[in-house]
Design an enzyme around this catalytic site. Structure first.
Site, short mmCIF file in Angstrom:
data_model
loop_
_atom_site.label_atom_id
_atom_site.label_comp_id
_atom_site.label_asym_id
_atom_site.label_seq_id
_atom_site.Cartn_x
_atom_site.Cartn_y
_atom_site.Cartn_z
CG LEU A 141 -1.84 1.11 1.48
CD1 LEU A 141 -2.56 1.43 0.31
CD2 LEU A 141 -2.35 1.28 2.75
CE1 TYR A 174 3.71 -3.39 12.19
CE2 TYR A 174 2.68 -1.63 13.51
CZ TYR A 174 3.27 -2.10 12.08
OH TYR A 174 3.46 -1.29 11.08
CE LYS A 183 6.69 -1.12 11.24
NZ LYS A 183 7.55 -1.05 10.12
CG ASN A 239 -5.71 4.42 11.60
OD1 ASN A 239 -5.39 3.23 11.89
ND2 ASN A 239 -6.09 5.29 12.63
#
Length: 380
Positions: free
Chosen positions: A16, A138, A142, A167
């Site tokens: 994406l 996660y 990060k 988002n």
């Protein structure tokens, strides 16, 4: 500013974010781009990553590759989310350093911030309290990635910048009913419910022919595709809360979320890559009680600075798609963090602002989704 002849490696260029960054770079005249699919280069394999860097010797790196997913995936595959992301970051950032990469852009996520962070969330709220449980592995990965960038810069004088997008949604999004993020998942669920509501089985089969749907029932994995019976398709879709008369979504719909069109995230990322250096990301005049300059929280939030509830987003999608059934909410499922609004003051001060608002973005994404179904169905 990178010279237009600079070789830029975009890790995750089919995803994406990565695909949008790739296209944005091309539009700005940067054509010496390098990308590898997962089949061509497994970023979990340190030896293969080193071989790649030995061969290609990129001038700049965009680390957009990551193992990502929604609440359900984060809950079920916690080890995968921390291990795979740490491994990818270790390999790509480490080889970038060993090979003298001039500029690196690391993409993280605003899930790095504490569950109870003051809203809107500034970069300085990092590590001030506990993380949201559902995506803690996660988020920790990060955080480690942005701290790697920060630490290499401080110790070795490198120029690695970390950006934390809110988002995202947009072209090439993941519409998997289990592993995708909230907005694309809702679009697909409501689209399929509309097809069922209208009795358009041709459209249902086109959709699941392109993206087969599976679910685990009685310990067995059941997969349906365009050749499956109507009965089997209905059973599997029902497992995801999709029926002709209603769509059931996780949680209460009350959590507030901020959404950014992925192509704008790409534009912001490339803006930072080309125009922002590490020295621009912190205030060197601020010292602690011992007179030491504490260089931390140098990452940059990327978002719109605007929020709306999940329920409001779902209602906008219903209106865009034209679904006439009902929306239900499964309160037994987790909501996740109640608010995740970013403070984008730093980004604005560095010269970038968003333009695409949520209504336009939903319209664009649904049009893209429909086009993909039609194009792929014609080529089957």
């Amino acid at each position: 500013m990178l010279d237009r002849s600079a070789k830029i490696y975009v890790a995750g260029h089919h995803g994406l974010v990565g695909s949008a960054i790739w296209n944005n770079l091309l539009s700005r005249g940067y054509s010496n781009l390098v990308g590898r699919s997962h089949k061509e280069l497994d970023l979990l394999d340190g030896g293969k990553v080193r071989e790649f860097f030995d061969q290609e010797r990129p001038d700049a790196v965009v680390l957009a590759a990551a193992h990502v997913g929604g609440i359900m995936a984060n809950l079920q595959y916690r080890a995968d989310f921390i291990w795979q992301n740490l491994q990818i970051q270790q390999n790509v950032i480490g080889e970038s350093f060993r090979h003298g990469v001039k500029k690196l852009l690391f993409l993280g996520s605003t899930c790095i911030y504490p569950r109870e962070a003051p809203q809107p969330m500034t970069e300085d709220s990092l590590l001030t309290s506990s993380l949201e449980y559902t995506n803690e592995p996660y988020a920790i990965a990060k955080i480690a990635g942005l701290k790697m960038c920060e630490s290499f810069n401080i110790q070795y004088g490198t120029n690695y910048i970390a950006v934390m997008p809110t988002n995202l949604y947009g072209p090439n999004d993941n519409f998997h009913l289990e592993n995708s993020h909230v907005l694309p998942a809702m679009i697909r669920k409501i689209h399929l419910a509309k097809c069922l509501y209208e009795g358009d089985w041709s459209a249902v089969r086109k959709d699941i022919g392109l993206r087969p749907v599976s679910i685990v029932a009685n310990g067995q994995k059941v997969i349906v595709n365009s050749e499956s019976s109507e009965e089997d398709i209905l059973k599997v879709l029902y497992g995801y809360g999709i029926t002709a008369g209603a769509v059931t979504l996780w949680g209460t719909g009350k959590p507030m979320r901020e959404f950014l069109w992925s192509e704008e995230m790409a534009d912001a990322s490339v803006h930072v890559l080309l125009n922002v250096d590490f020295k621009d990301t912190y205030d060197a005049t601020v010292k602690n009680a011992d007179g030491i300059t504490e260089i931390r929280n140098c990452h940059i939030n990327v978002g719109t600075g605007k929020e709306l509830s999940i329920k409001e987003v779902a209602e906008k999608i219903v209106e865009e798609i034209g679904y006439k059934g009902e929306l239900h909410w499964d309160h037994s499922k987790p909501d996740g963090t109640l608010r995740k609004l970013t403070d984008v003051s730093k980004l604005h001060n560095l010269g970038w602002h968003h333009k695409v608002e949520i209504d336009e973005g939903i319209h664009r994404l649904y049009e893209w989704y429909l086009q993909g179904i039609c194009i792929n169905h014609q080529t089957v």
